[in-house]
Write an enzyme that holds these catalytic residues in place. Sequence first.
Site, mmCIF file in Angstrom:
data_model
loop_
_atom_site.group_PDB
_atom_site.id
_atom_site.type_symbol
_atom_site.label_atom_id
_atom_site.label_comp_id
_atom_site.label_asym_id
_atom_site.label_seq_id
_atom_site.Cartn_x
_atom_site.Cartn_y
_atom_site.Cartn_z
ATOM 1 N N ALA A 120 0.840 -1.200 0.000
ATOM 2 C CA ALA A 120 0.000 0.000 0.000
ATOM 3 C C ALA A 120 0.875 1.249 0.000
ATOM 4 O O ALA A 120 1.995 1.251 0.518
ATOM 5 C CB ALA A 120 -0.920 -0.014 1.215
ATOM 6 N N ARG A 122 0.862 3.802 1.661
ATOM 7 C CA ARG A 122 1.256 4.360 2.957
ATOM 8 C C ARG A 122 2.545 3.726 3.478
ATOM 9 O O ARG A 122 3.148 4.239 4.423
ATOM 10 C CB ARG A 122 0.124 4.188 3.972
ATOM 11 C CG ARG A 122 -0.256 2.751 4.263
ATOM 12 C CD ARG A 122 -1.431 2.701 5.244
ATOM 13 N NE ARG A 122 -1.884 1.335 5.482
ATOM 14 C CZ ARG A 122 -2.778 0.698 4.749
ATOM 15 N NH1 ARG A 122 -3.299 1.303 3.687
ATOM 16 N NH2 ARG A 122 -3.151 -0.539 5.032
ATOM 17 N N TYR A 123 2.939 2.582 2.870
ATOM 18 C CA TYR A 123 4.149 1.903 3.315
ATOM 19 C C TYR A 123 5.361 2.187 2.423
ATOM 20 O O TYR A 123 6.494 2.132 2.889
ATOM 21 C CB TYR A 123 3.924 0.382 3.355
ATOM 22 C CG TYR A 123 2.818 -0.039 4.295
ATOM 23 C CD1 TYR A 123 2.890 0.239 5.665
ATOM 24 C CD2 TYR A 123 1.695 -0.709 3.816
ATOM 25 C CE1 TYR A 123 1.873 -0.149 6.522
ATOM 26 C CE2 TYR A 123 0.677 -1.101 4.668
ATOM 27 C CZ TYR A 123 0.769 -0.813 6.022
ATOM 28 O OH TYR A 123 -0.231 -1.192 6.866
ATOM 29 N N THR A 124 5.132 2.413 1.150
ATOM 30 C CA THR A 124 6.254 2.580 0.222
ATOM 31 C C THR A 124 6.698 4.034 0.138
ATOM 32 O O THR A 124 5.945 4.955 0.467
ATOM 33 C CB THR A 124 5.868 2.088 -1.185
ATOM 34 O OG1 THR A 124 4.763 2.861 -1.660
ATOM 35 C CG2 THR A 124 5.497 0.618 -1.163
#
Length: 821
Positions: A120, A122-124
């Site tokens: 997602a 929001r993580y990368t």
Amino acid sequence: MSEQNTPQVREINISQEMRTSFLDYAMSVIVSRALPDVRDGLKPVHRRILYAMNDLGMTSDKPYKKSARIVGEVIGKYHPHGDSAVYESMVRMAQDFNYRYMLVDGHGNFGSVDGDSAAAMRYTEARMSKISMEILRDITKDTIDYQDNYDGSEREPVVMPSRFPNLLVNGAAGIAVGMATNIPPHQLGEIIDGVLAVSENPDITIPELMEVIPGPDFPTAGQILGRSGIRKAYESGRGSITIRAKAEIEQTSSGKERIIVTELPYQVNKAKLIEKIADLVRDKKIEGITDLRDESDRTGMRIVIEIRRDANANVILNNLYKQTALQTSFGINLLALVDGQPKVLTLKQCLEHYLDHQKVVIRRRTAYELRKAEARAHILEGLRVALDHLDAVISLIRNSQTAEIARTGLIEQFSLTEKQAQAILDMRLQRLTGLEREKIEEEYQSLVKLIAELKDILANEYKVLEIIREELTEIKERFNDERRTEIVTSGLETIEDEDLIERENIVVTLTHNGYVKRLPASTYRSQKRGGKGVQGMGTNEDDFVEHLISTSTHDTILFFSNKGKVYRAKGYEIPEYGRTAKGIPIINLLEVEKGEWINAIIPVTEFNAELYLFFTTKHGVSKRTSLSQFANIRNNGLIALSLREDDELMGVRLTDGTKQIIIGTKNGLLIRFPETDVREMGRTAAGVKGITLTDDDVVVGMEILEEESHVLIVTEKGYGKRTPAEEYRTQSRGGKGLKTAKITENNGQLVAVKATKGEEDLMIITASGVLIRMDINDISITGRVTQGVRLIRMAEEEHVATVALVEKNEEDENEEEQEEV
């Protein structure tokens, strides 16, 4: 009382509204979503992602930032679509298996070649790659036009400066309304060399361009088979190429073979490929694979396919190419937006449009730098005036009540412009030192020189091209790498059916009633002369095997009919049946006409122009024709020779033009003559007389006779003999021949005449389908006019139907007693 809205109803034609609305939608998809611009190779979403990242300062020399930050910036300011669409586009720009030169430098899980999704957003994290900086280079120097965003609150670029040809370097794919684009990626250095070649020679041809741009270069490497598809695409804008995985066959320490796949075709999902191979093995559509595993790691791809010891790895690999994505086709469609209109372009046109764009960028950048230089020179000219009249300037400023009065005084007294006067007022006192005065003078002189150079560039097309060449060469030196995709020209562009079939020796039989089949040559075991035989096929009372040949699954088999026509089939195309099966009707394999039957079969490995086919008819007519004339045979057959009335084709043999021919007849006569007695003729010629026959006689066999060979005869009652070749003197073509057998009621008339070297097995098949296979050396050698020995025991009403010489089988049976007659 609040005002009431006055209802307004406007009637429109629904078909007209549908037409107009759909056209608006289609054009929106074409221009604003699905197709790249020929100048920068970017779709709007990609252009907006890069522009937003640049705006956020997420350049290649800055730390990574959350992908969600980028997506939010893009959809909030420029791209009024869903966040997933923007993120998926950005993810693709960061995948080294999708982009030849990644435009986004991703940090984190951005998916894999196995089809795994990226984490997602929001993580990368991400930032611009180094090469993507070249797409936006000089964007602040008025090199491109801007337009309003979707709500008019922001400005966004119409196109990027794109200092390298991104359209061809990274390619593009998109489906619009009624059209689609599919542009393959290429190697950066080759494309830049192509641009340079076009700039130096505007009349360059596509073949000349292909010397520097040999073809696409995919990020996943692989192999492109052949150049014809590439050339067609480059010349017309549309074409198709075949991409194949890179696979090698290696030997294991245990002596078995394995297939190692290290590179896949572009956009092939590795996990799905392995699953497909496993399905084919499970469903027994591909046999011979014992193990399949994925040994890929961060160092590279490695798929291992273990092969069974007795299986052919090349055949299995060809089957994998045919039935899986190890070999795929890539349809090239060089469709891009040119001046806002979709156009299919040739390779040269793509390069020309990019070159034209760079000319505009260089001119606009030069004009921008000229304006800046002239503006700065203008200020420096004012400062020089002030420094030349320093005391007067200081006095004027000191005596002025306000800055406005001082500015006006400077303008009037020293003939300065308002900007020059303001610059003098803004000048710090430290610039009045001698050193600063020298710096101002040096800067002014350098600007004067720069202005002259910039004006020269704008006035000279050649100078613009020189700058483009220099900057492209500099980019090539910085970012060039090795070509990944190999273009294979020595192999086949397509896999033929025979590549999927293992070469094996087979026997092909054709019955009197027209049933054909093939079966492995090893099916028949060798017996001794006089044996009772084994059942060679299932027949009924009115059918028997009439033709039998030993050949290969990869050979071309020529079928000659009684009417003088020839048909062809590959060995593997003939259905395989068991030993006792009848096979299939020949009409299901060949398009034979009504009243036509096959009475000669010739296996051909290669259609060599130095080889010949020698024909003999039932009435003794002979003809010799080059084998090469039979290389291309239609499905409905071809005329092999023109027959006289009531005549039929009796025999056909393959020769090299130097052989001795023997022709034997039913009544026991045989003639020997050199094949050169029959001149070479065309395919449809009728031929000349080979042997003179009596009214009740017909030809039963025609053979090539070698010097150290023997003449074998077999009679209808199962008798036979071998006679040395030297007992048959050479005669002239057209004679009556010599007596070759003593014909009696006991042995019957001749049914076959063969030439043998003693290295074969003899197969005899009776009318009821009984078959015996024996070593030819078990047959006695006797004189020319003797009766012979019994070769097969038969019932009183039985007779020999057909005879064939086949490759020797070493397996032996117990000998049976020889019965001399």
